[in-house]
Design a protein around this motif. Structure first.
Motif, PDB file in Angstrom:
ATOM      1  N   ALA A   1     -11.287  13.689   2.175  1.00 41.27           N
ATOM      2  CA  ALA A   1     -12.738  13.538   2.003  1.00 41.27           C
ATOM      3  C   ALA A   1     -13.148  12.075   2.127  1.00 41.27           C
ATOM      4  O   ALA A   1     -14.179  11.755   2.735  1.00 41.27           O
ATOM      5  CB  ALA A   1     -13.157  14.097   0.645  1.00 41.27           C
ATOM      6  N   LEU A   2     -12.339  11.180   1.585  1.00 37.56           N
ATOM      7  CA  LEU A   2     -12.647   9.752   1.669  1.00 37.56           C
ATOM      8  C   LEU A   2     -12.502   9.225   3.093  1.00 37.56           C
ATOM      9  O   LEU A   2     -13.278   8.373   3.536  1.00 37.56           O
ATOM     10  CB  LEU A   2     -11.743   8.972   0.716  1.00 37.56           C
ATOM     11  N   ILE A   3     -11.508   9.740   3.829  1.00 35.00           N
ATOM     12  CA  ILE A   3     -11.363   9.366   5.235  1.00 35.00           C
ATOM     13  C   ILE A   3     -12.584   9.828   6.026  1.00 35.00           C
ATOM     14  O   ILE A   3     -13.107   9.093   6.875  1.00 35.00           O
ATOM     15  CB  ILE A   3     -10.072   9.974   5.826  1.00 35.00           C
TER      16      ILE A   3
ATOM     17  N   ALA B   1      -3.125  -1.315  -4.216  1.00 34.87           N
ATOM     18  CA  ALA B   1      -4.544  -0.973  -4.314  1.00 34.87           C
ATOM     19  C   ALA B   1      -5.332  -2.078  -5.004  1.00 34.87           C
ATOM     20  O   ALA B   1      -6.478  -2.367  -4.623  1.00 34.87           O
ATOM     21  CB  ALA B   1      -4.706   0.352  -5.063  1.00 34.87           C
ATOM     22  N   VAL B   2      -4.727  -2.707  -6.007  1.00 33.97           N
ATOM     23  CA  VAL B   2      -5.394  -3.800  -6.722  1.00 33.97           C
ATOM     24  C   VAL B   2      -5.640  -4.974  -5.778  1.00 33.97           C
ATOM     25  O   VAL B   2      -6.747  -5.533  -5.727  1.00 33.97           O
ATOM     26  CB  VAL B   2      -4.554  -4.249  -7.934  1.00 33.97           C
TER      27      VAL B   2
ATOM     28  N   TRP C   1      -6.370   3.922  -3.752  1.00 37.55           N
ATOM     29  CA  TRP C   1      -6.256   4.237  -5.175  1.00 37.55           C
ATOM     30  C   TRP C   1      -5.910   5.718  -5.347  1.00 37.55           C
ATOM     31  O   TRP C   1      -5.098   6.079  -6.202  1.00 37.55           O
ATOM     32  CB  TRP C   1      -7.549   3.904  -5.905  1.00 37.55           C
ATOM     33  N   THR C   2      -6.538   6.564  -4.539  1.00 36.26           N
ATOM     34  CA  THR C   2      -6.262   7.994  -4.611  1.00 36.26           C
ATOM     35  C   THR C   2      -4.869   8.308  -4.092  1.00 36.26           C
ATOM     36  O   THR C   2      -4.156   9.157  -4.653  1.00 36.26           O
ATOM     37  CB  THR C   2      -7.310   8.783  -3.796  1.00 36.26           C
ATOM     38  N   PHE C   3      -4.449   7.631  -3.036  1.00 31.19           N
ATOM     39  CA  PHE C   3      -3.107   7.818  -2.477  1.00 31.19           C
ATOM     40  C   PHE C   3      -2.036   7.559  -3.536  1.00 31.19           C
ATOM     41  O   PHE C   3      -1.019   8.256  -3.601  1.00 31.19           O
ATOM     42  CB  PHE C   3      -2.925   6.866  -1.294  1.00 31.19           C
ATOM     43  N   ALA C   4      -2.274   6.577  -4.394  1.00 30.96           N
ATOM     44  CA  ALA C   4      -1.308   6.239  -5.444  1.00 30.96           C
ATOM     45  C   ALA C   4      -1.172   7.344  -6.486  1.00 30.96           C
ATOM     46  O   ALA C   4      -0.179   7.382  -7.222  1.00 30.96           O
ATOM     47  CB  ALA C   4      -1.700   4.929  -6.127  1.00 30.96           C
TER      48      ALA C   4
ATOM     49  N   LEU D   1       0.818  -1.208   0.000  1.00 32.81           N
ATOM     50  CA  LEU D   1       0.000   0.000   0.000  1.00 32.81           C
ATOM     51  C   LEU D   1       0.855   1.263   0.000  1.00 32.81           C
ATOM     52  O   LEU D   1       0.429   2.318  -0.475  1.00 32.81           O
ATOM     53  CB  LEU D   1      -0.936   0.009   1.212  1.00 32.81           C
ATOM     54  N   ILE D   2       2.086   1.163   0.535  1.00 29.64           N
ATOM     55  CA  ILE D   2       2.965   2.324   0.636  1.00 29.64           C
ATOM     56  C   ILE D   2       3.935   2.417  -0.548  1.00 29.64           C
ATOM     57  O   ILE D   2       4.737   3.338  -0.644  1.00 29.64           O
ATOM     58  CB  ILE D   2       3.738   2.281   1.972  1.00 29.64           C
ATOM     59  N   LEU D   3       3.862   1.471  -1.474  1.00 30.16           N
ATOM     60  CA  LEU D   3       4.753   1.511  -2.647  1.00 30.16           C
ATOM     61  C   LEU D   3       4.713   2.844  -3.405  1.00 30.16           C
ATOM     62  O   LEU D   3       5.755   3.317  -3.855  1.00 30.16           O
ATOM     63  CB  LEU D   3       4.415   0.365  -3.606  1.00 30.16           C
ATOM     64  N   PRO D   4       3.529   3.455  -3.586  1.00 26.66           N
ATOM     65  CA  PRO D   4       3.518   4.739  -4.302  1.00 26.66           C
ATOM     66  C   PRO D   4       4.444   5.777  -3.678  1.00 26.66           C
ATOM     67  O   PRO D   4       5.068   6.571  -4.396  1.00 26.66           O
ATOM     68  CB  PRO D   4       2.048   5.177  -4.210  1.00 26.66           C
ATOM     69  N   GLN D   5       4.572   5.770  -2.361  1.00 22.19           N
ATOM     70  CA  GLN D   5       5.478   6.713  -1.704  1.00 22.19           C
ATOM     71  C   GLN D   5       6.924   6.266  -1.840  1.00 22.19           C
ATOM     72  O   GLN D   5       7.826   7.085  -2.021  1.00 22.19           O
ATOM     73  CB  GLN D   5       5.110   6.868  -0.231  1.00 22.19           C
ATOM     74  N   LEU D   6       7.157   4.961  -1.782  1.00 21.08           N
ATOM     75  CA  LEU D   6       8.521   4.447  -1.870  1.00 21.08           C
ATOM     76  C   LEU D   6       9.148   4.739  -3.224  1.00 21.08           C
ATOM     77  O   LEU D   6      10.329   5.091  -3.317  1.00 21.08           O
ATOM     78  CB  LEU D   6       8.519   2.945  -1.587  1.00 21.08           C
TER      79      LEU D   6
END
Length: 341
Positions: free
Chosen positions: A218-220, A296-297, A277-280, A191-196
């Motif tokens: 907003a989603l939170i 996310a998938v 998905w939005t975080f990515a 889940l944290i790969l987009p940041q990595l």
């Protein structure tokens, strides 16, 4: 303390290099059990990869040990809201302590060298960690409020999974090891790969980052509202049952059909999936669309399976649930107000 013992090296975290590097870090820890138990006694600071894999392995060990002690399959559930913020914070510290400086600029006996310029250039990383921490804090409180951190607090769905698995000790052990412990811990890391993958990129915050961050917020908020509505309903239902009064409305049928649940059956599931998905999208703005969406998938696949199991249980418990399924979609909200007779 672990965060202050990370060695910050100049390394471009490309997807092609990530898997073999993480694997070599795992092999390092598995072949050095003493260092695994006492990482702070190492003569040299830990690399970022070693620190991340240390947290991953310790989480797996904890889940295995606690399962053997309590026979409770909800061990990863307890860490679900904790591990992503920890991973995210470690990556942000990497970005804040100028990776272009000398590798020896951070040692176990010194503090990170932070500056206003590094904070500015890594402001998107700070935003991402703030969002994951907010997400984790809310979910941790929600889990605590449901007595999820008690030794006997096991998700009710695991009871039905156990019925499918049967009484075979090897089957249960294998399921716990490969699906609960290994797969779900890998998922939390993914889940944290987009940041990595953004490490080494220009990560100064932009207006577009603000839009993405606002969407995550907003989603939170939406997920919080859905959980709150469900929690209040459950309290109201069990209070009415205990008092022996006349049941009516949603309390009478046994499940919630009003509020957000009048528009889709699982608004909290939808929110959780869309958050990641939005975080990515933060990474999309820096490196383009890439394989880092794998987290996310996998989360979407896991939640779809969880939804199927949840609805099978609900359909058996509540006669009216089949009508609710026909009238209200699982994930895509209805565009009109629902009225269920």
């Amino acid at each position: 303390t672990l965060l202050y013992t990370i060695k910050f090296e100049l390394e471009m975290l490309t997807p092609a290099a990530l898997l073999p590097t993480m694997w070599s870090s795992l092999v390092f820890w598995m072949t050095h059990p003493t260092k695994l138990l006492f990482p702070f006694l190492a003569e040299t600071p830990l690399s970022l990869y070693h620190a991340l894999t240390w947290v991953f392995l310790m989480s797996c060990i904890y889940c295995m040990v606690m399962f053997e002690l309590t026979d409770n399959l909800s061990q990863v559930d307890r860490l679900w809201s904790i591990l992503p913020p920890v991973y995210s914070t470690m990556i942000t510290i990497y970005s804040l302590t100028d990776p272009y400086s000398s590798p020896s600029s951070l040692s176990p006996t010194s503090s990170p060298s932070l500056s206003s310029s590094s904070l500015s250039s890594s402001s998107t990383m700070v935003l991402m960690s703030a969002l994951t921490t907010l997400w984790g804090a809310r979910l941790t409180y929600q889990f605590y409020a449901k007595d999820g951190y008690t030794l006997t607090g096991e998700d009710y769905r695991w009871k039905y999974v156990r019925e499918v698995l049967g009484d075979n000790w090897w089957v249960i052990q294998g399921f716990n090891l490969f699906f609960v412990v290994i797969y779900q811990n890998i998922l939390l890391f993914l889940l944290i790969l987009p940041q990595l993958v953004m490490v080494g990129e220009e990560v100064q915050i932009t207006l577009t980052d603000g839009v993405v961050g606002s969407a995550v917020l907003a989603l939170i908020a939406l997920e919080t509202a859905a959980d709150r509505q469900q929690q209040c309903f459950q309290r109201r239902k069990y209070k009415a049952i205990s008092e022996g009064g006349v049941l009516s409305g949603d309390v009478k049928v046994g499940f919630m059909r009003s509020g957000l649940f009048a528009h889709c059956r699982h608004p909290n599931f939808v929110s959780e999936i869309l958050i990641w998905w939005t975080f990515a999208l933060f990474a999309v703005l820096r490196v383009g669309v890439g394989w880092y969406f794998v987290g996310a998938v996998n989360l979407t696949i896991l939640f779809c399976g969880s939804q199927d199991l949840t609805e099978q249980i609900s359909a058996k418990k509540y006669p009216e649930y089949s009508n609710y399924q026909k009238s209200v979609s699982s994930y895509i909200p209805n565009l009109r107000m629902m009225s269920i007779k």
